[in-house]
Design an enzyme around this catalytic site. Structure first.
Site, PDB file in Angstrom:
ATOM      1  N   ARG A   1       0.837  -1.208   0.000  1.00 45.87           N
ATOM      2  CA  ARG A   1       0.000   0.000   0.000  1.00 45.87           C
ATOM      3  C   ARG A   1       0.871   1.257   0.000  1.00 45.87           C
ATOM      4  O   ARG A   1       0.537   2.265  -0.620  1.00 45.87           O
ATOM      5  CB  ARG A   1      -0.923  -0.050   1.222  1.00 45.87           C
ATOM      6  CG  ARG A   1      -2.008   0.984   1.206  1.00 45.87           C
ATOM      7  CD  ARG A   1      -3.102   0.661   2.204  1.00 45.87           C
ATOM      8  NE  ARG A   1      -2.630   0.699   3.586  1.00 45.87           N
ATOM      9  CZ  ARG A   1      -3.355   0.301   4.638  1.00 45.87           C
ATOM     10  NH1 ARG A   1      -4.581  -0.180   4.453  1.00 45.87           N
ATOM     11  NH2 ARG A   1      -2.873   0.374   5.846  1.00 45.87           N
TER      12      ARG A   1
ATOM     13  N   LYS B   1      -2.831   6.321   1.732  1.00 49.80           N
ATOM     14  CA  LYS B   1      -2.732   6.939   3.060  1.00 49.80           C
ATOM     15  C   LYS B   1      -1.891   8.217   2.977  1.00 49.80           C
ATOM     16  O   LYS B   1      -0.844   8.349   3.613  1.00 49.80           O
ATOM     17  CB  LYS B   1      -2.154   5.942   4.075  1.00 49.80           C
ATOM     18  CG  LYS B   1      -3.261   5.071   4.727  1.00 49.80           C
ATOM     19  CD  LYS B   1      -2.688   4.087   5.719  1.00 49.80           C
ATOM     20  CE  LYS B   1      -3.200   4.259   7.139  1.00 49.80           C
ATOM     21  NZ  LYS B   1      -4.615   3.927   7.330  1.00 49.80           N
TER      22      LYS B   1
ATOM     23  N   GLU C   1     -16.681   5.820   4.346  1.00 51.91           N
ATOM     24  CA  GLU C   1     -15.887   5.341   5.479  1.00 51.91           C
ATOM     25  C   GLU C   1     -16.388   5.975   6.765  1.00 51.91           C
ATOM     26  O   GLU C   1     -17.148   6.941   6.753  1.00 51.91           O
ATOM     27  CB  GLU C   1     -14.412   5.702   5.285  1.00 51.91           C
ATOM     28  CG  GLU C   1     -13.815   5.052   4.061  1.00 51.91           C
ATOM     29  CD  GLU C   1     -12.312   4.940   4.163  1.00 51.91           C
ATOM     30  OE1 GLU C   1     -11.799   4.510   5.210  1.00 51.91           O
ATOM     31  OE2 GLU C   1     -11.654   5.289   3.172  1.00 51.91           O
TER      32      GLU C   1
HETATM   33  C1  LIG Z   1      -5.709   3.210   7.644  1.00 54.14           C
HETATM   34  C2  LIG Z   1      -7.128   3.473   7.242  1.00 54.14           C
HETATM   35  C3  LIG Z   1      -8.117   2.482   7.279  1.00 54.14           C
HETATM   36  C4  LIG Z   1      -7.901   1.114   7.857  1.00 54.14           C
HETATM   37  O1  LIG Z   1      -6.912   0.384   7.203  1.00 54.14           O
HETATM   38  P1  LIG Z   1      -6.230  -0.860   7.956  1.00 54.14           P
HETATM   39  O2  LIG Z   1      -5.227  -1.339   6.974  1.00 54.14           O
HETATM   40  O3  LIG Z   1      -7.291  -1.842   8.224  1.00 54.14           O
HETATM   41  O4  LIG Z   1      -5.638  -0.318   9.212  1.00 54.14           O
HETATM   42  C5  LIG Z   1      -9.381   2.802   6.799  1.00 54.14           C
HETATM   43  N1  LIG Z   1      -9.661   4.037   6.340  1.00 54.14           N
HETATM   44  C6  LIG Z   1      -8.738   5.016   6.303  1.00 54.14           C
HETATM   45  C7  LIG Z   1      -9.110   6.350   5.774  1.00 54.14           C
HETATM   46  C8  LIG Z   1      -7.444   4.762   6.754  1.00 54.14           C
HETATM   47  O5  LIG Z   1      -6.537   5.740   6.743  1.00 54.14           O
END
Ligand SMILES: *Cc1c(COP(=O)(O)O)cnc(C)c1O
Length: 343
Positions: free
Chosen positions: A80, A182, A218
């Site tokens: 990622r 991210k 989300e």
């Molecule tokens: C990090 C994150 C998640 C969750 O991802 P994981 O890999 O399960 O920790 C979900 N939504 C957003 C916006 C994130 O930044």
């Protein structure tokens, strides 16, 4: 100094050692090194400070019931980070380098990994444009760092359902933007809406899609699930949703346990009529949702108790993560620790 494991929360604690590596634009990554944890010095003209050219990752190391220290699907975080680096014009960190760096920094801070059941060592890899750049363009130098921080269990005294508010004024991401990576810049715009929702007594905001303002995207920084008539639904990855590793793991686990899991656009009106909802991410693993309010309309789920599917999936996933259950999917990676004292 002895660490008081029972007083750990989800706030920041400095640890002993961090990892750092640099790369000049157009060149290979130089070999990284472990250094004492501490402040860093950076140019005021750094790309990350001026234009938000930065990414982060979040993962956990846990003390397994077998005594070792384990990571959960870390190669997914590495992948990622690569996807995000390409999106933001940064040199990707090679997967092998990422995994080695994570293991080294965890091993160097092994004394900070809480005992099983007392929490985890949260791992925060960051990649940012550290070189000076005046015009809007990719920075001339990049820094990849990893620091770690012990955290207590997200829910002290067991899971408890949270109340959420659907945002009618704000969106998290737009088609073609950076919602699926991210990127550090994705998070500050959510702070004001989230703070306002908290003032009203909600734990977080639910974001709808920015085009039709109808489909769930989300929950703050976690992925969303709901259950209706025994079928599990979660928003499909349309490019505006962050592809959570917890989300992917829950889908696999639920299907393996015989549930039908449907990934599609999930209408908020359908959710308000559903039986059970939860959200998922590394920090809390799974948070049960007790209530969702959209304007004046509020739905309470499972009498504000933890729903049965939520509990089942939480137990299944956390027991794999601490190795109480067999690692049927090959998700666990042990961290080699020289001289790890027996627990
Ligand atoms: C990090 C994150 C998640 C969750 O991802 P994981 O890999 O399960 O920790 C979900 N939504 C957003 C916006 C994130 O930044």
């Amino acid at each position: 100094m002895a660490i008081d494991w029972d007083s750990l929360t989800f706030s920041f604690t400095a640890t002993d050692i961090m990892y750092t590596a640099t790369c000049n634009q157009g060149e290979e990554w130089q070999k990284g090194e472990l250094v004492p944890y501490g402040n860093i010095s950076i140019s005021p003209a750094a790309g990350v400070l001026n234009y938000g050219q930065g990414l982060f990752e979040g993962m956990k190391a846990q003390r397994s019931v077998n005594g070792g220290i384990v990571l959960f699907r870390p190669e997914r975080n590495g992948k990622r980070l690569t996807d995000g680096a390409l999106r933001l014009g940064m040199p990707p960190v090679p997967l092998e380098m990422f995994l080695e760096a994570v293991e080294e920094v965890v091993a160097a801070n092994a004394r900070w990994v809480p005992p099983t059941g007392k929490g985890a060592l949260y791992i925060r890899p960051v990649l940012w444009g550290s070189g000076p750049i005046l015009g809007v363009a990719p920075a001339p130098e990049y820094t990849f760092m990893i620091y770690v921080c012990p955290v207590g269990p997200y829910f002290k005294g067991g899971m408890h359902p949270i109340a959420l508010k659907v945002s009618d004024d704000h969106h998290r991401a737009a088609p073609g933007g950076s919602g699926a990576v991210k990127a550090i810049g994705n998070y500050a715009p959510g702070m004001m809406p989230s703070k306002n929702a908290k003032k009203e007594g909600f734990a977080e905001i639910i974001y709808l899609d920015s085009v039709e303002h109808k489909y769930i995207e989300e929950v703050g920084a976690a992925n969303f699930f709901c259950v209706k008539d025994g079928v599990i639904y979660t928003p499909e990855l349309t490019g505006t949703i962050l592809p959570g590793i917890t989300r992917a793991s829950i889908i696999d686990l639920a299907r393996h346990r015989g549930y039908e899991v449907i990934e599609e656009r999930v209408d908020i009106d359908f959710v308000l009529e559903s039986d059970e909802c939860f959200c998922a991410g590394t920090a809390a693993v799974i948070s049960p949702i007790g209530a969702i309010c959209k304007g004046e309309i509020c739905t309470t789920y499972c009498n504000n108790q933890v729903g049965p599917v939520t509990q089942e999936l939480y137990d299944a996933l956390t027991s794999i993560q601490t190795q109480t259950a067999a690692d049927e999917f090959g998700w666990i990676r042990a961290v080699p620790i020289p001289n790890l004292p027996a627990k």
